[in-house]
Design an enzyme around this catalytic site. Sequence first.
Site, mmCIF file in Angstrom:
data_model
loop_
_atom_site.group_PDB
_atom_site.id
_atom_site.type_symbol
_atom_site.label_atom_id
_atom_site.label_comp_id
_atom_site.label_asym_id
_atom_site.label_seq_id
_atom_site.Cartn_x
_atom_site.Cartn_y
_atom_site.Cartn_z
ATOM 1 C CD1 TRP A 93 -9.272 7.938 15.729
ATOM 2 C CD2 TRP A 93 -8.869 5.508 14.776
ATOM 3 N NE1 TRP A 93 -10.271 7.415 14.293
ATOM 4 C CE2 TRP A 93 -10.019 6.066 14.169
ATOM 5 C CE3 TRP A 93 -7.923 4.141 14.328
ATOM 6 C CZ2 TRP A 93 -10.038 4.847 12.750
ATOM 7 C CZ3 TRP A 93 -8.622 3.043 13.942
ATOM 8 C CH2 TRP A 93 -9.993 3.550 12.789
ATOM 9 C CG ASP A 111 -6.143 12.029 17.845
ATOM 10 O OD1 ASP A 111 -5.760 13.571 17.973
ATOM 11 O OD2 ASP A 111 -5.679 11.454 18.626
ATOM 12 C CG ASP A 112 -11.935 10.113 12.284
ATOM 13 O OD1 ASP A 112 -11.480 8.851 12.335
ATOM 14 O OD2 ASP A 112 -12.221 10.725 11.605
ATOM 15 C CD GLN A 113 -6.754 14.666 8.773
ATOM 16 O OE1 GLN A 113 -6.005 14.559 9.534
ATOM 17 N NE2 GLN A 113 -7.076 15.867 8.283
#
Length: 152
Positions: A82, A101-103
């Site tokens: 990330w 993977d970035d929320q």
Amino acid sequence: MAATIHGRFLALYPSQAPTAADILHTPEQTLRQAGLSRSKVSYVRDLAAKVQSGLPTLEQLATQDDDAIIQILTQVKGIGRWSAQMLLIFRLQRQDVWPTDDQGIRNALQRLYQLEEPPSKAETERCGQPWQPYRSIAAWYLWRSLAMADWG
């Protein structure tokens, strides 16, 4: 908070931006007093050691493809996929980086597609395919959509 710690860190080296050698010669306690946690001290020192060992500069990295840059940077303790992707997007201005993977991206996709829950990493990957080769730009708009949603 991060800006305060960054300012304190830079203040340790008032005459110039610190070199890798400067960081490696700074006592751990001094770095901790600037606000770095033990793990952050470890990460900064590992980065400095790798710079001294020949880690490519940003200018050298800019000539590499995205996957090679991620491979190189994730060898540094504390830098994951990330973090490398954020460097690709914001520092190297790569247009087709899709941070699965970035929320924030996942939350924005949930809102955009009215999903019951944020999509999985695989679903996030599929959602990004139509936006190739401009997924970084799509990601930026998705992040902004979350900020806009907070307005009202």
